[in-house]
Motif scaffolding. Structure first.
Motif, PDB file in Angstrom:
ATOM      1  N   ALA A  72      -6.047  12.304   0.231  1.00 23.18           N
ATOM      2  CA  ALA A  72      -7.227  12.358   1.089  1.00 23.18           C
ATOM      3  C   ALA A  72      -8.107  11.128   0.910  1.00 23.18           C
ATOM      4  N   LEU A  73      -8.277  10.666  -0.328  1.00 29.32           N
ATOM      5  CA  LEU A  73      -9.122   9.494  -0.576  1.00 29.32           C
ATOM      6  C   LEU A  73      -8.454   8.208  -0.114  1.00 29.32           C
ATOM      7  N   LEU A  74      -7.222   7.977  -0.539  1.00 28.33           N
ATOM      8  CA  LEU A  74      -6.572   6.687  -0.323  1.00 28.33           C
ATOM      9  C   LEU A  74      -6.208   6.433   1.134  1.00 28.33           C
ATOM     10  N   LEU A  75      -6.206   7.466   1.964  1.00 21.44           N
ATOM     11  CA  LEU A  75      -5.906   7.292   3.384  1.00 21.44           C
ATOM     12  C   LEU A  75      -7.156   7.408   4.255  1.00 21.44           C
ATOM     13  N   THR A  76      -8.327   7.343   3.631  1.00 23.43           N
ATOM     14  CA  THR A  76      -9.600   7.451   4.347  1.00 23.43           C
ATOM     15  C   THR A  76      -9.923   6.157   5.092  1.00 23.43           C
ATOM     16  N   PRO A  77     -10.396   6.245   6.333  1.00 25.36           N
ATOM     17  CA  PRO A  77     -10.872   5.042   7.038  1.00 25.36           C
ATOM     18  C   PRO A  77     -12.064   4.422   6.318  1.00 25.36           C
ATOM     19  N   GLY A  78     -12.153   3.102   6.367  1.00 25.33           N
ATOM     20  CA  GLY A  78     -13.202   2.388   5.661  1.00 25.33           C
ATOM     21  C   GLY A  78     -12.778   2.095   4.237  1.00 25.33           C
ATOM     22  N   ALA A  79     -13.635   1.403   3.505  1.00 29.13           N
ATOM     23  CA  ALA A  79     -13.336   1.071   2.116  1.00 29.13           C
ATOM     24  C   ALA A  79     -13.425   2.317   1.243  1.00 29.13           C
ATOM     25  N   ILE A  80     -12.767   2.258   0.096  1.00 27.15           N
ATOM     26  CA  ILE A  80     -12.823   3.373  -0.847  1.00 27.15           C
ATOM     27  C   ILE A  80     -13.178   2.859  -2.243  1.00 27.15           C
ATOM     28  N   GLN A  81     -13.735   3.749  -3.046  1.00 29.58           N
ATOM     29  CA  GLN A  81     -14.055   3.449  -4.448  1.00 29.58           C
ATOM     30  C   GLN A  81     -13.340   4.444  -5.334  1.00 29.58           C
ATOM     31  N   VAL A  82     -12.589   3.926  -6.292  1.00 30.86           N
ATOM     32  CA  VAL A  82     -11.908   4.757  -7.278  1.00 30.86           C
ATOM     33  C   VAL A  82     -12.680   4.645  -8.583  1.00 30.86           C
ATOM     34  N   TYR A  83     -13.108   5.760  -9.117  1.00 31.12           N
ATOM     35  CA  TYR A  83     -13.808   5.792 -10.404  1.00 31.12           C
ATOM     36  C   TYR A  83     -12.763   5.828 -11.506  1.00 31.12           C
ATOM     37  N   TYR A  84     -12.917   4.949 -12.488  1.00 31.73           N
ATOM     38  CA  TYR A  84     -11.886   4.807 -13.517  1.00 31.73           C
ATOM     39  C   TYR A  84     -11.403   6.174 -14.009  1.00 31.73           C
ATOM     40  N   GLY A  85     -10.089   6.349 -14.044  1.00 31.68           N
ATOM     41  CA  GLY A  85      -9.512   7.592 -14.521  1.00 31.68           C
ATOM     42  C   GLY A  85      -9.248   8.626 -13.455  1.00 31.68           C
ATOM     43  N   ASP A  86      -9.758   8.437 -12.227  1.00 35.05           N
ATOM     44  CA  ASP A  86      -9.391   9.349 -11.140  1.00 35.05           C
ATOM     45  C   ASP A  86      -7.879   9.432 -11.007  1.00 35.05           C
ATOM     46  N   GLU A  87      -7.229   8.279 -11.207  1.00 41.29           N
ATOM     47  CA  GLU A  87      -5.791   8.171 -10.970  1.00 41.29           C
ATOM     48  C   GLU A  87      -4.958   8.886 -12.024  1.00 41.29           C
ATOM     49  N   VAL A  88      -5.596   9.300 -13.135  1.00 42.87           N
ATOM     50  CA  VAL A  88      -4.864  10.020 -14.185  1.00 42.87           C
ATOM     51  C   VAL A  88      -5.581  11.317 -14.560  1.00 42.87           C
ATOM     52  N   ALA A  89      -6.459  11.792 -13.680  1.00 42.09           N
ATOM     53  CA  ALA A  89      -7.156  13.061 -13.898  1.00 42.09           C
ATOM     54  C   ALA A  89      -7.931  13.056 -15.218  1.00 42.09           C
ATOM     55  N   ARG A  90      -8.771  12.027 -15.395  1.00 43.07           N
ATOM     56  CA  ARG A  90      -9.611  11.973 -16.594  1.00 43.07           C
ATOM     57  C   ARG A  90     -10.494  13.211 -16.667  1.00 43.07           C
ATOM     58  N   LYS A  91     -10.561  13.810 -17.849  1.00 42.93           N
ATOM     59  CA  LYS A  91     -11.320  15.042 -18.038  1.00 42.93           C
ATOM     60  C   LYS A  91     -12.792  14.748 -18.313  1.00 42.93           C
ATOM     61  N   ILE A  92     -13.628  15.698 -17.990  1.00 47.66           N
ATOM     62  CA  ILE A  92     -15.043  15.594 -18.310  1.00 47.66           C
ATOM     63  C   ILE A  92     -15.211  15.626 -19.823  1.00 47.66           C
ATOM     64  N   GLY A  93     -16.162  14.836 -20.336  1.00 45.04           N
ATOM     65  CA  GLY A  93     -16.389  14.770 -21.767  1.00 45.04           C
ATOM     66  C   GLY A  93     -17.561  15.633 -22.197  1.00 45.04           C
ATOM     67  N   PRO A  94     -17.906  15.609 -23.485  1.00 46.20           N
ATOM     68  CA  PRO A  94     -19.063  16.364 -23.969  1.00 46.20           C
ATOM     69  C   PRO A  94     -20.327  15.918 -23.240  1.00 46.20           C
ATOM     70  N   TYR A  95     -21.224  16.871 -22.937  1.00 45.94           N
ATOM     71  CA  TYR A  95     -22.427  16.482 -22.209  1.00 45.94           C
ATOM     72  C   TYR A  95     -23.696  17.175 -22.696  1.00 45.94           C
ATOM     73  N   ALA A  96     -23.596  18.003 -23.730  1.00 46.12           N
ATOM     74  CA  ALA A  96     -24.775  18.715 -24.235  1.00 46.12           C
ATOM     75  C   ALA A  96     -25.459  19.432 -23.067  1.00 46.12           C
ATOM     76  N   ASP A  97     -26.738  19.137 -22.802  1.00 43.65           N
ATOM     77  CA  ASP A  97     -27.398  19.766 -21.652  1.00 43.65           C
ATOM     78  C   ASP A  97     -27.701  18.735 -20.561  1.00 43.65           C
ATOM     79  N   ASP A  98     -26.910  17.680 -20.507  1.00 44.65           N
ATOM     80  CA  ASP A  98     -27.042  16.659 -19.459  1.00 44.65           C
ATOM     81  C   ASP A  98     -25.663  16.468 -18.839  1.00 44.65           C
ATOM     82  N   PHE A  99     -25.404  17.189 -17.764  1.00 43.52           N
ATOM     83  CA  PHE A  99     -24.074  17.269 -17.156  1.00 43.52           C
ATOM     84  C   PHE A  99     -23.461  15.899 -16.892  1.00 43.52           C
ATOM     85  N   HIS A 100     -24.292  14.944 -16.476  1.00 47.23           N
ATOM     86  CA  HIS A 100     -23.741  13.670 -16.013  1.00 47.23           C
ATOM     87  C   HIS A 100     -23.159  12.822 -17.128  1.00 47.23           C
ATOM     88  N   GLN A 101     -23.537  13.097 -18.370  1.00 45.35           N
ATOM     89  CA  GLN A 101     -22.912  12.359 -19.467  1.00 45.35           C
ATOM     90  C   GLN A 101     -21.417  12.657 -19.527  1.00 45.35           C
TER      91      GLN A 101
END
Length: 687
Positions: A592-621
């Motif tokens: 779905a991403l790689l065939l999208t019209p317009g430019a695309i941005q891949v966040y490092y590790g998307d391509e290998v299903a990088r897992k979410i890391g520890p985040y305490a009470d700040d989800f975005h970490q």
């Protein structure tokens, strides 16, 4: 960066009698999207704050709902056919469940019992009707796009077929997720002649340097920074520019056209308290809390490292984009206040000689050091100064309520609209290795533009990703773009190179795929926050992208200078993999991403299903976890799939920049993309 949280719940009913919801939880700088299904509670961690809930696209018939007070564990009535807006005040950080009921339309919110912070949130797959592939050969209509007897190749399986009666017949690869990717059979000359970069088809790989690859351990604890010895939620992990250079072949193998580097400039040396409860030290590993705009942070490397990275990337045909932040500088940390001799701190007797080594004692947390800082002291005039930033210090301009004058997450807001001549603060002029110098009659924005374009002039940087666009005046962006163009030309003339004009991509929080006036302010592309909301359904069933693809492609064709940059994961929203923890969904999301019209941005590790890391009470970490390099068999397979689709995209500018047409065919989603003499056909027959 985090400020007042705004929670948007968007309910999109996918089909009659199938009640599913896309839910986006957003701040002014962050967003999280989820899927919600009828009577299936969605559990979301929320911090203490005020929220606005917006529920839209609820189908059916119901009475109109006016203002209502939110009460936990009580059904809240929803409008049908028009949005419902609710105000929510969260007084206790924790996990909150949102339950949608379709008959009658209502939403119930309640706080969950306290659970482990390491809980993995796994959402149910979207309940959709999708094409089902039988496993046998398929016949694809070609809509008179190719002449009779033309030989085509499925870029995924490698199968070669011949056009007969405007059709081809073949068997899709069992690993493709039901996709067939048709292209003209390449000749020896077309293989050697790579298509030039078209930014509308660009594949941009976003690297958070500190979390990507550590090639030089000698700089891991620069400026007295230390590890916390626990989960390392907000500490520097050691990634550096040498580490990126070391992995350039890998990045190139992903079909990458440009590498977007997180900010490389020197960051504040110390920490602030992380999370609502200050339960971890939060350093500027991400790069968005600048101390000195003119030099590279020692944790990331030095000038030679950057020069080598750019050189090696250019040799591989990849551009390098720097992340530019001029709306704000970094916080005043203990470490910086000490080395810069800003006399606003009264250290306690048990403090270490180097304040960078401060740690909370019993009954304290990582916020507690603030108790020893006098925020009403007149000595703050020796920090950035009242003519440089807005802040709540004596004599400073107080932050306002507009986009231009507000202070994001309490960060010092640069007064970029000022016409007053200023001089850099003494501590910055004296900063070791700085390139900051006094200039006659320079304003704040004059300095900031000079400092940013100097990177282009010295290193041949190909473009910028601009942070917080709407919080700086349009005239500043126009000047930055013009001077960056000139700076790149200067570098190219001095280094015997040529290439495309300087590229500038902007982050306008919440912007979607349409041509807005921001494109008149020097921007070649804007980040598209819309696609991530569509990815759940697109990953569950590729044909769910039909309307989105058509809308994006139509808008691109209607405007010569419009270019969205779409993504599935980001550092300020969430990791797509963390939604479902499903490698199959991640594989389908790649389609779905790689065939999208317009430019695309891949966040490092998307391509290998990088897992979410520890985040305490700040989800975005958690979205900034370490890159995965040791791959198991399943992730190797995912990476191979990703590379195959990405290579197809790179070989065909029509995918991002071409005209999109749906080809009618029963039991399949088939479309073509065409740009000049480049034409491809994509067919989806189901999982």
């Amino acid at each position: 960066m985090m400020k007042l949280n705004t929670l948007f719940l968007t309910l999109l009913i996918s089909a009659p009698n199938v009640f599913a919801a896309n839910i986006a939880i957003s701040t002014t700088t962050n967003s999280r999207q989820f899927t919600l299904e009828d009577e299936h509670p969605l559990v979301v961690p929320l911090s203490k704050d005020s929220y606005t809930i917006n529920i839209s696209e609820v189908n059916g018939k119901c009475a109109s709902v006016n203002a209502q007070k939110v009460k936990f564990n009580k059904p809240l009535a929803l409008n049908c056919g028009e949005p419902t807006e609710l105000d929510l005040r969260v007084r206790f950080s924790g996990d909150y469940a949102f339950t949608f009921n379709e008959s009658p339309p209502s939403l119930k919110i309640n706080r969950q019992p306290k659970t482990s912070q390491k809980t993995t949130f796994k959402r149910p797959l979207p309940n959709l009707q999708c094409e089902v592939y039988s496993g046998s050969a398929v016949t694809i209509n070609l809509d008179n796009l190719f002449n009779e007897s033309t030989k085509l190749r499925d870029a995924y399986s490698g199968h070669i077929v011949e056009v007969k009666n405007n059709k081809v017949t073949l068997t899709p690869s069992p690993d493709s997720g039901g996709l067939v990717l048709l292209e003209k059979l390449p000749t020896a000359s077309t293989v050697q002649q790579k298509p030039p970069l078209n930014w509308r088809n660009a594949n941009i790989y976003f690297v958070m340097i500190d979390r990507f690859n550590n090639a030089d351990t000698s700089n891991d604890q620069s400026y007295g920074r230390v590890s916390d010895g626990l989960d390392e939620v907000g500490t520097f992990h050691g990634g550096d520019l040498k580490g990126v250079t070391q992995k350039l072949d890998y990045i190139q193998s992903l079909g990458t056209d440009a590498i977007w580097l997180s900010p490389i400039v020197e960051q504040v040396h110390g920490f602030v308290g992380g999370g609502e409860k200050g339960n971890f030290p939060f350093y500027a590993y991400h790069g968005y809390w600048t101390r000195d705009f003119t030099k590279i942070d020692q944790n990331f490397g030095n000038d030679e490292d950057l020069n080598e990275l750019v050189k090696q990337a250019h040799q591989r045909g990849m551009k390098v984009l720097l992340d530019v932040v001029i709306n704000h500088a970094g916080y005043a940390t203990l470490a910086d206040l000490q080395i810069d001799k800003i006399d606003v701190v009264t250290p306690q007797s048990n403090w270490p000689p180097q304040w960078s080594a401060w740690k909370p004692m019993s009954e304290q947390n990582w916020h507690s050091f603030h108790q020893q800082i006098n925020y009403k002291s007149s000595q703050w005039q020796h920090w950035w100064g009242k003519d440089w930033i807005r802040a709540t210090f004596p004599g400073y301009q107080s932050p306002g309520n507009s986009d231009i004058s507000s202070s994001l997450a309490g960060l010092p807001d640069m007064i970029t609209e000022s016409t007053k001549a200023v001089a850099p603060p003494e501590w910055l002029l004296n900063n070791a290795g700085t390139r900051v110098a006094k200039r006659a009659n320079f304003t704040v924005s004059d300095y900031l533009i000079e400092w940013q374009t100097d990177w282009v002039k010295r290193f041949g940087i190909d473009g910028f990703r601009i942070d917080t666009v709407k919080h700086v005046e349009p005239s500043v962006w126009k000047r930055l773009k013009l001077e960056s163009i000139n700076s790149l030309e200067t570098w190219r003339n001095n280094n015997g190179e040529s290439g495309l004009p300087f590229f500038m991509m902007g982050e306008v929080w919440g912007h979607t795929a349409y041509r807005s006036p921001y494109f008149d302010d020097g921007f070649d592309a804007l980040i598209n926050f819309d696609l991530q909301k569509k990815m759940d359904k697109g990953a569950a069933c590729f044909s769910q992208m039909k309307n989105t693809y058509q809308n994006y492609a139509n808008t691109i064709q209607e405007s010569k200078d419009f270019n969205p940059v779409s993504y599935m994961s980001s550092h300020d929203t969430e990791l797509f993999f963390s939604r479902f923890n499903s490698l199959q969904m991640q594989r389908n999301a790649a389609n779905a991403l790689l065939l999208t019209p317009g430019a695309i941005q891949v966040y490092y590790g998307d391509e290998v299903a990088r897992k979410i890391g520890p985040y305490a009470d700040d989800f975005h970490q958690g979205t900034r976890s370490d890159m995965v390099w040791d791959l198991d068999k399943d992730r190797q397979s995912l990476l191979t799939h990703w590379k195959t689709i990405a290579k197809f995209r790179k070989n065909h500018p029509a995918i991002g920049a071409g005209k999109h047409n749906v080809i009618n065919q029963d039991n399949a989603y088939v479309f073509s993309r065409s740009l000049k003499d480049d034409t491809v056909v994509v067919a989806f027959f189901g999982h």
